[in-house]
Design a protein around this motif. Structure first.
Motif, PDB file in Angstrom:
ATOM      1  N   PRO A 410       0.830  -1.211   0.000  1.00 18.14           N
ATOM      2  CA  PRO A 410       0.000   0.000   0.000  1.00 18.14           C
ATOM      3  C   PRO A 410       0.858   1.252   0.000  1.00 18.14           C
ATOM      4  O   PRO A 410       1.914   1.305   0.623  1.00 18.14           O
ATOM      5  CB  PRO A 410      -0.802  -0.124   1.299  1.00 18.14           C
ATOM      6  CG  PRO A 410      -0.020  -1.056   2.153  1.00 18.14           C
ATOM      7  CD  PRO A 410       0.649  -2.000   1.227  1.00 18.14           C
ATOM      8  N   PRO A 412       2.171   4.933   0.851  1.00 15.31           N
ATOM      9  CA  PRO A 412       2.098   5.842   1.988  1.00 15.31           C
ATOM     10  C   PRO A 412       1.520   7.194   1.531  1.00 15.31           C
ATOM     11  O   PRO A 412       1.432   7.459   0.320  1.00 15.31           O
ATOM     12  CB  PRO A 412       3.571   5.977   2.386  1.00 15.31           C
ATOM     13  CG  PRO A 412       4.332   5.754   1.123  1.00 15.31           C
ATOM     14  CD  PRO A 412       3.524   4.747   0.342  1.00 15.31           C
ATOM     15  N   ARG A 414       0.064   6.247   5.390  1.00 16.55           N
ATOM     16  CA  ARG A 414      -1.059   5.560   6.017  1.00 16.55           C
ATOM     17  C   ARG A 414      -1.077   5.940   7.481  1.00 16.55           C
ATOM     18  O   ARG A 414      -0.034   6.223   8.074  1.00 16.55           O
ATOM     19  CB  ARG A 414      -0.914   4.053   5.866  1.00 16.55           C
ATOM     20  CG  ARG A 414      -0.877   3.552   4.428  1.00 16.55           C
ATOM     21  CD  ARG A 414      -0.849   2.036   4.398  1.00 16.55           C
ATOM     22  NE  ARG A 414      -2.121   1.464   4.809  1.00 16.55           N
ATOM     23  CZ  ARG A 414      -2.265   0.215   5.229  1.00 16.55           C
ATOM     24  NH1 ARG A 414      -1.210  -0.576   5.329  1.00 16.55           N
ATOM     25  NH2 ARG A 414      -3.439  -0.258   5.577  1.00 16.55           N
TER      26      ARG A 414
END
Length: 418
Positions: A410, A412, A414
């Motif tokens: 994923p 950033p 986050r």
């Protein structure tokens, strides 16, 4: 009036040894190693104290090194590493340009090791382990539980032997060669002997036999063992060899580099494969036919060990050489017949040739050795090849074996997890 130095980029610009080393990111000694391997040319300037190097040639070598360190082969394919040790081509393989099966047929394991390391043959050479190193390694190995495998023992022996060598951090070629010549016999001597009466002298194959079989050694069987060691000494950039080169790229000493190789070797798809083939052969001999044994393997979703090799579309030349020698040993006849039955049975489904793991299994079964014996032979043999690759890597730019990760997680930023 003094001539001016050609400007950067000028076709005649020459670099000093120091400038060349800095541009390549290596030590000055490594610059001359490049010269000796034909990767750089040097010129002695009249009245000068050292050699000079063509700037364009040095820059081209630096670019090649950078491509390799980024994990690129230059053609968008797999990682490619320049090596002068082993070539695999058209179902044959060569050590420094010489047919490996012919070398193994005519020379001892120690002689082949020297050929890999130095490019020179030293007829009659044997390796001797210092008593102090053997004592330290044996104490460490003896402390392991009984169920420890051969690779466990060899890895512990290598680490223990390193602690007894204050010169282990000297990575010069002469020092590493000295380490190699004492490490390999130390590894063998550290293994617990099966036979009570044994000698830790003479050719390495003779010493290793006492660690593998309780039977007296005959000349024909010793020849097979010595030939197997010579055939298995190297096989290009196998997984364990790549691990050794990564360690050497970080300038780990030879003991640590060998330990890295031993860690990878323990996998069932690498050095332990002959043990699977050994047990398969025993099952076939027990059943009297390969058909039900092969059927059980396939029903369980397992591949048949000892068959096929990704680098040899045809016959594995190492297996061919060992089978020819095993034909001369009467006790090997049942295991040879079982191996042929396995190949013939599976050929109805997938036409695969026997590989060196099956040939090694025929030898270990017929010699009354345990299923782990092939793994031991493989590990001891390959140690010489690992050191040859470590020597090559010490001559390259440090930390070049550093591919870049391709992040797919994923993105950033986050929030912190709660």
């Amino acid at each position: 009036m003094r001539d001016q130095e050609p400007a950067p980029g000028h076709p005649e610009r020459r670099l000093s040894t120091k400038e060349t080393a800095e541009l390549l990111g290596v030590k000055p000694d490594t610059v001359y190693a490049y010269v000796s391997r034909g990767q750089l040319s040097s010129r002695r300037e009249p009245g000068g104290r050292g050699s000079t190097f063509d700037a364009k040639e040095v820059e081209a070598l630096a670019r090649r090194n950078r491509r390799e360190s980024s994990g690129s082969s230059g053609s968008g394919g797999e990682l490619s590493v320049r090596t002068r040790i082993t070539l695999i081509e058209k179902d044959r393989y060569y050590f420094r340009g010489v047919d490996a099966t012919e070398l193994a047929a005519r020379h001892s394991y120690e002689e082949i090791a020297e050929w890999l390391w130095t490019g020179e043959l030293r007829p009659g050479i044997t390796f001797t382990a210092p008593k102090a190193a053997v004592a330290v390694a044996r104490r460490a190995v003896d402390a392991l539980p009984e169920h420890a495998g051969p690779t466990d023992r060899l890895r512990v022996a290598a680490i223990a032997a390193a602690t007894a060598d204050p010169l282990r951090f000297d990575l010069s070629e002469d020092a590493v060669l000295g380490t190699a010549r004492i490490l390999i016999p130390t590894l063998v001597a550290a293994l617990p002997p099966v036979r009570r009466t044994h000698r830790d002298e003479g050719p390495l194959a003779h010493r290793l036999w006492a660690r593998l079989s309780g039977r007296p050694a005959d000349e024909a069987s010793l020849r097979v063992l010595d030939t197997a060691l010579g055939l298995l000494v190297d096989h290009d950039l196998a997984a364990s060899t790549l691990a050794v080169r990564v360690a050497a790229s970080a300038r780990a000493h030879a003991y640590a580099a060998v330990s890295s190789g031993l860690g990878v070797l323990e996998g069932p798809l690498h050095g332990a494969a002959s043990g699977l083939a050994h047990r398969l052969l025993l099952d076939v001999l027990d059943q009297g036919t390969a058909a039900p044994v092969v059927a059980d393997e396939l029903r369980s979703g397992r591949r048949i060990p000892g068959l096929g090799h990704r680098l040899y579309p045809g016959e594995d030349p190492r297996a061919r050489a060992l089978f020819a020698l095993l034909e001369e040993i009467p006790d090997a006849a049942p295991a040879l017949a079982a191996a042929r039955d396995i190949v013939a049975t599976t050929a109805r489904h997938t036409p695969l040739h026997a590989n060196v793991d099956l040939a090694l299994a025929v030898f270990t079964v017929s010699a009354g050795m345990p299923s782990t014996a092939g793994e031991t032979v493989f590990a001891v043999a390959r140690t010489a090849g690992w050191i040859a690759h470590a020597l090559e890597e010490y001559g390259e730019r440090p930390l070049r074996m550093r591919p870049s990760g391709h992040y797919v997680g994923p993105r950033p930023p986050r929030p912190l997890p709660e």
